[in-house]
Write an enzyme that holds these catalytic residues in place. Structure first.
Site, PDB file in Angstrom:
ATOM      1  N   GLU A  44       0.829  -1.197   0.000  1.00 60.43           N
ATOM      2  CA  GLU A  44       0.000   0.000   0.000  1.00 60.43           C
ATOM      3  C   GLU A  44       0.872   1.259   0.000  1.00 60.43           C
ATOM      4  OE1 GLU A  44      -2.488   0.253   3.450  1.00 60.43           O
ATOM      5  OE2 GLU A  44      -3.578   2.018   2.742  1.00 60.43           O
ATOM      6  N   LYS A 116      -9.209   2.987  -1.891  1.00 60.62           N
ATOM      7  CA  LYS A 116      -9.487   2.263  -0.650  1.00 60.62           C
ATOM      8  C   LYS A 116     -10.876   2.629  -0.132  1.00 60.62           C
ATOM      9  CE  LYS A 116      -6.985   1.478   3.727  1.00 60.62           C
ATOM     10  NZ  LYS A 116      -5.680   1.788   4.361  1.00 60.62           N
ATOM     11  N   CYS A 152      -5.587  -3.027   2.090  1.00 58.24           N
ATOM     12  CA  CYS A 152      -5.350  -3.119   3.546  1.00 58.24           C
ATOM     13  C   CYS A 152      -6.599  -3.224   4.413  1.00 58.24           C
ATOM     14  CB  CYS A 152      -4.466  -1.959   3.990  1.00 58.24           C
ATOM     15  SG  CYS A 152      -3.614  -2.272   5.554  1.00 58.24           S
TER      16      CYS A 152
END
Lengths: 568, 568
Positions: A44, A116, A152
């Site tokens: 990430e 994200k 994540c």
């Protein structure tokens, strides 16, 4: 069935260093391509480093991130790596705001982008301060396989993107991560990744960052887990690593597009058809996670080493009291930087025992660090005589003369000063602000005293060498700021104290719970008062590597001005 | 038409001190009741103080908050204040999580509860870390009038609760707030409150917290604005104040319940009918907001004074260099605490000018503070001789000997040490860590150098007295760490430097924008390098009162390990 060779590029990115990180990504993409990989995944925000904190809000930085990404796509293609699909996470920014994003680079272009969705805003994370959540899922058909992506935290929450990908239909999911190390987190990761792979009904490729960044250290531990929960490969911790894995997947996932739950799914094809069958390489042997103390030691070494290196220092200096804390710090510094980069200073006062000096000397000889003795008696006397300092004031001025001495050597010779305090003393305020708290970095800031002892014993046993003098491990701890002083004059026994602190600091337990846990009321009162009163000292303490669930720093944000008393 | 007498209780709550705040609320409710008010409104989280930070996550504290609220309701009733509707904001917690809440207390019970909806998560705020948002609106019919409530950020955002209340129908809206001070915010408040009053089609009663809490100071400035945007009353800034106002409202607002937008509206009646007509009291004259420099000075005095008092200190000690920064800090301390609580120390070295000593002496005589001279030459010589310190190392050890001296006096006599650094030097790193940066509180931490001069001139002109020696204001600034040193050796002229910093630090402008603003590239390069390189110093700096849009502290969170260079 369709084959695909994937590469997990577990790299150590540097926050803010766009050009350096782009070069790193370029180099590891070339290695992945040379190994025949069709797809490579980076951690990430590998392009920007993680966490960038308020840099995420700076327009110039977001612009530079986007431009560097576009340039990188071209550079990869020009370097002959255009055919490998490179999953590169970076900072994006659109009309809505900053985005924690992942892009797929292929043949000189960005062919897919996703933002994200789940933004953690607890513990050390403030991602809702920075980013706006994404609601789209970009799935790429690569050599006949539908490949989805998440980032994540998207994995740590139920439902969300993984579940939507499962419903929409994917053959593989890749996930860049920047997951900071904590003890026992690696035990949690594998079951977590397995759960999500099952939810997606596809293998999950989990690639984590490795390296130190201020208070945080990222432990790598990248892995691939099959839809059945089986571990397909696992990278080692705390080192950069390229894991290359051949997959053979059933393919043929249903391909729903459009609205899936709260997401919008879109698909794009790079290559419609599967690869012609080829001889797969044998899967690499999964790395075994390090045993507990080895793992903590490795985290501390990397956290310290990266802070020193990434901030351009070539050497460190620290006070060696002959006690266990400074001994462990010295040993960590030697393991991180080499003995030639470590400068140790014995700073005896009139109250220092003979063994204080000799144990310091002993460590220096065992490790080969630079060693000097700088007595502080004259410095102390100058202050105490002129200012009439007695009692606590006289004790503290000794610690401060040591601090001034170390900073003087730092200014004169360019070393970074290490503060050698441990978590227990920082919790109860058993340290002198501007004294032993002095330093640019505090390697064992998040290590409770009892764990400091365990680590010392482990390190001597594990080798190489036995850097820590036995006497430093076994003698009763003492600040030696007055005659015959021992820590147990002022503090409960460390075994007991650390248990109370574990419940109060890490567990955030209240008074009633602490009594219910069996601790005596007087002990609880005393410890909690000490902890609460020491907040102002912690506010000015240098950064140090987080290894526990709740470190002093961004994990635990309490007011200094605070009238709350547990149990009142 | 219906009448109602409302009271705005602009009080100074202490974070964590539930019992103390409950007593405060009790006392001010009695005063409001004695003035004949039918309703009294307290600031946001007046019961717990604000911001409680991670205490919001501690179950024991939330439980105690709820229990204290329930007890307070009973106590108010037993004290004969049961008939006044008391709007008390506190920390709640339910199955969903912690809540920033307001409750209405009446006749010994909680008769309405509402949770804050918009949770700010920018600047100094991390409310999404702490609270879960509310979706319900509790409207009370009090003496024939429909009264709605919202909390702080609910006002700063378009749409949301205010808009829903307007649609649902209310005659009055009350709003507890904890809005931290920033220069020029008071200019923004009135139009903002007016806009929302129009949106609600009802007067808006805005009650703000007053007082210092670590880095933040709350400025009060409570007000009532009519639906037509007219100012009905305004409280002074930086002092506790009870504003009592008689309203005559049309009443008869439509009364929609149930779902309104994303909210659920419910209503409850305390008194269905309006009061019998009574002779209203004349409205109090609205306070005039303070002129700019007076306002900043008052903010700094309150921020400093509250930090000292709320943390149990009775005196402060600071170094007096004869320069403008320490002079302004001393003057603030005298205004906050009285001269008898202020201990000033001249700390001359071999490089200190004669005017350094005499200007310090002059200030002491003008203000009546305690004054002593502690030469540092011997202390410095002990270090430089033993350690062989030259150049920067020798300069810094002087600052550090001063720091050790002040801390020694603090430890010996119990004073809180004040760090006298200003925002400009903290920005460019023109301060010595563990030297002049030493202190428990830094009163002018957020004051740019050019504003320090303005404040000094203002304070001398405004009186009482002229505490700051004219020479301290007019002489060229110098750290006096080497012979004939002046700040302009190392720094751009402050007028220019502060302009660059205003754009880079507060404005977060990038390199291109700074050039477009007309600053020379070499200047921009130099200043930005200095600012970026000084992050580690700021990380260990004591807290100080925020007065600007972006203070160093929770406003501006940048990594220490940072490879980003603007303009690279």
């Amino acid at each position: 069935m369709a084959q695909l060779r994937i590469a997990l590029a577990q790299v150590n990115a540097t926050v803010g260093d766009l050009d350096g990180n782009a070069a790193l990504i370029g180099e590891w993409t070339r290695r992945a391509a040379a190994a025949g990989a069709h797809l490579v995944v980076f951690p990430e925000m590998a392009l920007t480093g993680y966490p960038v904190e308020d840099l995420a809000l700076r327009e110039s930085f977001a612009e530079a991130s986007k431009q560097t990404l576009a340039r990188l796509a071209v550079q990869l293609d020009e370097a002959g790596c255009g055919d490998i699909a490179s999953y590169v996470s970076y900072l994006d920014r659109d009309d809505v705001g900053p985005r924690d994003a992942v892009a797929v680079l292929h043949r000189g272009k960005v062919v897919a982008t996703q933002f994200k969705h789940h933004l953690p805003n607890y513990g050390v994370f403030d991602e809702r301060r920075y980013f706006k959540p994404g609601q789209t899922l970009d799935i790429l058909r690569i050599h006949g396989l539908e490949v989805g992506m998440v980032i994540c935290e998207d994995i740590w929450q139920e439902g969300g993107p993984i579940s939507a990908l499962g419903q929409a239909g994917v053959d593989l999911v890749v996930a860049p991560n920047a997951s900071p190390y904590e003890r026992d987190k690696d035990d949690v990761r594998l079951p977590l990744v397995a759960r999500r792979a099952a939810e997606a009904d596809a293998p999950l490729v989990y690639v984590n960052l490795v390296g130190g960044q201020d208070d945080l250290v990222f432990d790598g531990d990248s892995m691939v887990v099959g839809a059945d929960g089986g571990l397909l490969t696992r990278a080692p911790q705390f080192v950069e690593h390229l894991a290359v894995l051949d997959l053979e997947l059933p393919g043929g996932a249903a391909r729903t597009d459009g609205t899936v739950g709260e997401f919008t799914v879109s698909r794009r094809t790079l290559h419609a058809e599967p690869l012609a069958p080829y001889e797969p390489t044998p899967p690499p042997a999964p790395a075994e996670p390090l045993p507990e103390l080895a793992e903590v030691w490795a985290a501390l070494v990397l956290g310290l080493g990266d802070y020193v290196r990434k901030n351009g220092f070539r050497s460190v200096v620290l006070g060696l009291s002959g006690g266990i804390d400074s001994a462990v710090c010295a040993a960590l510094a030697v393991d991180a930087l080499g003995a030639d980069a470590v400068h140790c200073v014995s700073l005896p006062s009139v109250y220092s025992s003979e063994h204080s000096r000799s144990d310091a000397q002993d460590l220096a000889e065992r490790t080969g660090v630079h060693f000097q003795v700088q007595p502080i008696a004259d410095m102390v006397t100058t202050f105490t005589a002129q200012l009439g300092l007695t009692g606590i004031a006289e004790e503290n001025v000794q610690a401060r003369c040591r601090g001034v001495t170390l900073m003087g050597l730092s200014n004169q010779h360019g070393h970074l000063v290490l503060a050698t305090g441990n978590k227990t003393e920082l919790a109860v305020g058993y340290s002198t602000i501007y004294g032993d708290a002095v330093g640019g970095f505090a390697p064992i800031k998040d290590v409770p005293k009892t764990l400091v002892w365990e680590l010392a014993r482990w390190r001597n046993a594990a080798g190489p060498g036995a850097p820590i003098p036995e006497n430093s491990i076994t003698k009763p701890p003492s600040a030696e700021l007055r005659p015959d002083q021992v820590d147990s004059d002022s503090l409960p026994p460390y075994e007991l104290l650390d248990r109370v602190l574990d419940d109060y600091v890490e567990g955030d337990r209240g008074y009633t719970d602490l009594l219910a846990a069996g601790f005596a009321p007087e002990l609880v009162d005393k410890v909690l008062r000490m902890v609460d009163a020491a907040e102002y000292k912690r506010r000015q303490y240098p950064p140090g590597t987080k290894i526990t669930f709740k470190a002093f720093g961004r994990d635990r944000r309490l007011p200094i001005t605070n009238g709350w008393r547990e149990g009142k």
